[in-house]
Every structure is written in structure tokens, then in C-alpha cells.
Design an enzyme around this catalytic site. Structure first.
Site, PDB file in Angstrom:
ATOM      1  N   ASP A 138       0.899  -1.404  -0.006  1.00 26.27           N
ATOM      2  CA  ASP A 138      -0.130  -0.354  -0.272  1.00 26.27           C
ATOM      3  C   ASP A 138       0.984   1.215   0.087  1.00 26.27           C
ATOM      4  O   ASP A 138       0.975   1.942  -1.485  1.00 26.27           O
ATOM      5  CB  ASP A 138      -0.640   0.029   1.062  1.00 26.27           C
ATOM      6  N   ILE A 166      -5.278   2.432  -0.451  1.00 23.43           N
ATOM      7  CA  ILE A 166      -5.453   1.837  -1.710  1.00 23.43           C
ATOM      8  C   ILE A 166      -5.527  -0.158  -1.532  1.00 23.43           C
ATOM      9  O   ILE A 166      -6.294  -0.364  -2.356  1.00 23.43           O
ATOM     10  CB  ILE A 166      -3.794   1.630  -2.362  1.00 23.43           C
ATOM     11  N   ASP A 167      -4.979  -0.678  -0.338  1.00 23.74           N
ATOM     12  CA  ASP A 167      -5.689  -1.750  -0.154  1.00 23.74           C
ATOM     13  C   ASP A 167      -6.946  -1.793  -0.072  1.00 23.74           C
ATOM     14  O   ASP A 167      -7.655  -2.724  -1.115  1.00 23.74           O
ATOM     15  CB  ASP A 167      -4.480  -2.526   0.790  1.00 23.74           C
ATOM     16  N   ILE A 168      -7.547  -1.409   0.491  1.00 22.96           N
ATOM     17  CA  ILE A 168      -8.951  -1.137   0.267  1.00 22.96           C
ATOM     18  C   ILE A 168      -9.785  -0.464  -0.629  1.00 22.96           C
ATOM     19  O   ILE A 168     -10.655  -1.435  -1.023  1.00 22.96           O
ATOM     20  CB  ILE A 168      -9.183  -0.094   1.844  1.00 22.96           C
ATOM     21  N   GLY A 171      -9.446  -3.394  -2.894  1.00 23.70           N
ATOM     22  CA  GLY A 171     -10.460  -4.256  -2.947  1.00 23.70           C
ATOM     23  C   GLY A 171     -12.057  -4.648  -3.419  1.00 23.70           C
ATOM     24  O   GLY A 171     -12.872  -5.223  -3.220  1.00 23.70           O
TER      25      GLY A 171
END
Length: 406
Positions: A138, A166-168, A171
């Protein structure tokens, strides 16, 4: 009956982007089987913060899932995974490009196992280009995508966003792509493989900041707690605590001037239009701060919202999760892990017909559902015990008696 009830998703992802995707799918009713290694499981199980022996990092994105702990380096483990995939609707993975092929699960093999299978892949930088083989995390992507460059006090002092944004959001994008492919398949089209990456999502989030760079050949700069283009819009001190005020339209500007007792500013030449206010942001912010410093935050928040101007407190997360609004929305669920420990956990962010999506299953212990899943595949207790004795499959100690079920 939740919208994705009856859909089975095999989850080979780990850490955050993939698990966040499958958590959203599980919230909507999908039967998500999380495949984890027998030697420690998802890497995030070892990441702090901890509640006793439980990683809260892991718990935050693994509600409503089942854990199947499997040795994928063994022929027996890979065969069990293939059997699961044969009856699944979708597979989610977030390995580096080429890893699935090394596991013997390339596109052709997966199509042979199950022609109806939808594969959703998440990578760091996508499947083409000079960076495609790099690992993506991230904060690295925040920096490479430009997000860090517009976050902070100045060009000399920039910051990462305080959550793994960014990860979230990757997803979320992945979940949207997968559900879109499920819809297409339901309309009679062939199963499709969908993919996204942290880098693609991060640039997609840039919105007008990215468009500014493209159209004006100019790199946007950080504006601290001010909105980058609209004024007055940002965090301001009051007689007590800071508040955030967003004056986004001309009618809001006129109303704002009235509420703060400075109707003269509405006709001030420097502040007539939104563009004027943005150009003269520093002078305007000084006058706004002076006016807001005369009363406490709660009074301003109430009066500004009463005339339709968005305004709110600057809370920390402890205040936010315990706020009246969070509890009114039923955002906090009470559940219990398989070892008997209690857990207050945030539910998914979606409601259906005004009813919150439920937390039906606490974040699972490593291998908590291994026996249940194998039994559903037709194996008897003797066969399951043998697989566990050979180390092909694992279940937690609390369920380790022969014939136990989750």
C-alpha cells in the site's frame, strides 16, 4: 436471503486487498472459503495490533468467512483445492503475475477444472509494463501513484494516508469486477477473468488531481487540511475543538457568511465567486478562523448543518466507533470466536432494505472449517483424520478431537 447467497468463492488471497474484497462478498451472503497455508496461514495473522493471541489486523477483514488450512505444496493438497474449484463460482487471488501458473493453476488449467469459474486477480502493478513483476504494498503504491505527493503540509512535508486506502479501495474495485462478471455469466455469457491492481486503482482514485496533471501538465501540490480547489473547505479552529466545514456552492457561501456574522464577506470582491475564493484562500481562511474562534465547535456544527452546510467534528477512531451515529447505524457487531473470546467488530458498510448486513461468522481460527469443508466434499472422519495426521490439512487445537465439527 442475502444477494450472493448460493455463490461459493474460493479465496486464495492474503494480507488486505484480496481479503477486503472477499469480506464484502461474504457480507452479501457469498460462501467464502479462505484457503490458508498449514504453516501460519494468512500472513496478516502475525501482524499487530493483538487482542490476546488474535491479530486485529486479520480480524478486521475476515468476518463471515470459513478457513480451510491446506498444504498446497503437496499433491494431495493441490488435488483437494482442484476439487473445491470444480464446484465453485469464483476464485480470488492476489499473487504476483505467474504465481498461479507455478502452482499448476494457470488460466487453461482452471478452465479445464471448471468452465464456469470466474477468476478475480489482484496484483501490485498490473499484468504488463516494466513494473509488473514487482511486489506491491500500500504505502509503496501511494508514493508511486502520486497520492503521497498531494497529502501533507507542503511539497517538502508529505505523508502517507493514515489508513491502507489503496488496499481497501482495490478490494472494493475487485469485488465490483467479480460481481459484474457473475452478472454477465447469469445472462448466459461465458465466464470471464477480471483483474485490477493497486497501481491502477490508486491512479483511478486521483480524480481531478490526475486530470489536472494530464490536461494542464502540472503536478498538483498538497494543501494540508484545505480542499485543493474549493474554499472555504477544510479544518478550522474554534473556541474549543477543530471542525471541518465544506462550503461548496454559491448559496452555501451566502448562508455561511450569515451564520458566522460576516454578511459583508458575501459582497467582498475578493470572494464573490468560487474561483475568487480559491485564489484568495489564505486571506479568506484567516477571516473564517477569526470568526469561528468566538464559539465552541458543537455550536458551530449545529448552526451550520441547520442551514445545509456540511460540518462535523474532527474525531479520532475511538470517538468515531463509539459515536451515537455509528451505534444508530448498527455498525458495531458483537460476535464470539471459536475459542470463546468475545469480539466487537465493524460490520460491512452496506445495508439492504435499511437492514445492516449481519456478521454471521466471527473471523475464523486457522483451519477452523477444514473438517466441515472436507466432510461436505464427501470424506469421512477416518479420511479426514489421516489428512490431518499427514499434515495435509490443519484444524485449530480447540477442534482437534476426532470427529469434531465447527
Amino acid at each position: 436471503m442475502l444477494p450472493l447467497s448460493g455463490i461459493r468463492v474460493i479465496d486464495l488471497s492474503r494480507a488486505l486487498a484480496g481479503p477486503y474484497c472477499t469480506a464484502l462478498l461474504a457480507d452479501m451472503g457469498a460462501d467464502v472459503i479462505k484457503i490458508e497455508t498449514v504453516t501460519g496461514g494468512d500472513s496478516s495473522r502475525s501482524w499487530p495490533p493483538f487482542d490476546g493471541n488474535h491479530s486485529l489486523y486479520f480480524d478486521s477483514t475476515n468476518r463471515n468467512k470459513k478457513s480451510f488450512s491446506l498444504d498446497l505444496y503437496s499433491e494431495s493438497g493441490r488435488q483437494l483445492l482442484a476439487e473445491l474449484l470444480a464446484d465453485a463460482d469464483a476464485l480470488v487471488e492476489n499473487f504476483k503475475p505467474g504465481t498461479m501458473e507455478k502452482m499448476g493453476l494457470g488460466a487453461e488449467r482452471l478452465r479445464a477444472i471448471n468452465p464456469r469459474l470466474i477468476v478475480s486477480s489482484i496484483t501490485g502493478y498490473g499484468t504488463a509494463g516494466p513494473w509488473k513483476d514487482r511486489a506491491g504494498l500500500d504505502q509503496v503504491i501511494q508514493a508511486a501513484s502520486g497520492l503521497t505527493s498531494v497529502t501533507g503540509k507542503s511539497t517538502e512535508e508529505t505523508y502517507r494516508v493514515g489508513i491502507p486506502v489503496i488496499d481497501i479501495t482495490t478490494g472494493m474495485v475487485s469485488a465490483f469486477a467479480l460481481v459484474s462478471a457473475l452478472y454477465a455469466r447469469a445472462q448466459g455469457r461465458e465466464a470471464q477473468n477480471v483483474s485490477t491492481s493497486l497501481f491502477e486503482t490508486a491512479l483511478g482514485l486521483s480524480a481531478f488531481q490526475g486530470q489536472t496533471a494530464l490536461s494542464l501538465d502540472r503536478a498538483p501540490e498538497p494543501q494540508g487540511n484545505n480542499h485543493p480547489t474549493i474554499a472555504p473547505y477544510g479544518a478550522y479552529a474554534t473556541a474549543s475543538d477543530d471542525i471541518v466545514v465544506a462550503v461548496a456552492t454559491q448559496s452555501q457561501w451566502v448562508a455561511f457568511c450569515s451564520v458566522i456574522g460576516r454578511t459583508d464577506l458575501a459582497d467582498e470582491p475578493r470572494f464573490i465567486t468560487g474561483r475568487d475564493r480559491a485564489v484568495h484562500r489564505e486571506e479568506l481562511n484567516a477571516l473564517v478562523t477569526q470568526a469561528l474562534s468566538t464559539r465552541p465547535a458543537a455550536d458551530w456544527i449545529e448552526d451550520l448543518n441547520a442551514v445545509g452546510i456540511p460540518s462535523g467534528p474532527v474525531f479520532d477512531y475511538l470517538q468515531a466507533v463509539n459515536s451515537d451515529q455509528a451505534h444508530a447505524l448498527g455498525l458495531i457487531a458483537e460476535t464470539q470466536r471459536v475459542d470463546g473470546t468475545n469480539l466487537r467488530i465493524l460490520r460491512g458498510p452496506i445495508s439492504i432494505d435499511n437492514a445492516p448486513t449481519p456478521v454471521r461468522q466471527a473471523p475464523p481460527a486457522l483451519g477452523e472449517h477444514s473438517r466441515e469443508i472436507l466432510s461436505g466434499m464427501g470424506l469421512d472422519n477416518e479420511q479426514i483424520d489421516r489428512l490431518m495426521a499427514e499434515g495435509i490439512v490443519r484444524e485449530p487445537a480447540v477442534l482437534a478431537t476426532s470427529g469434531a465439527t465447527a
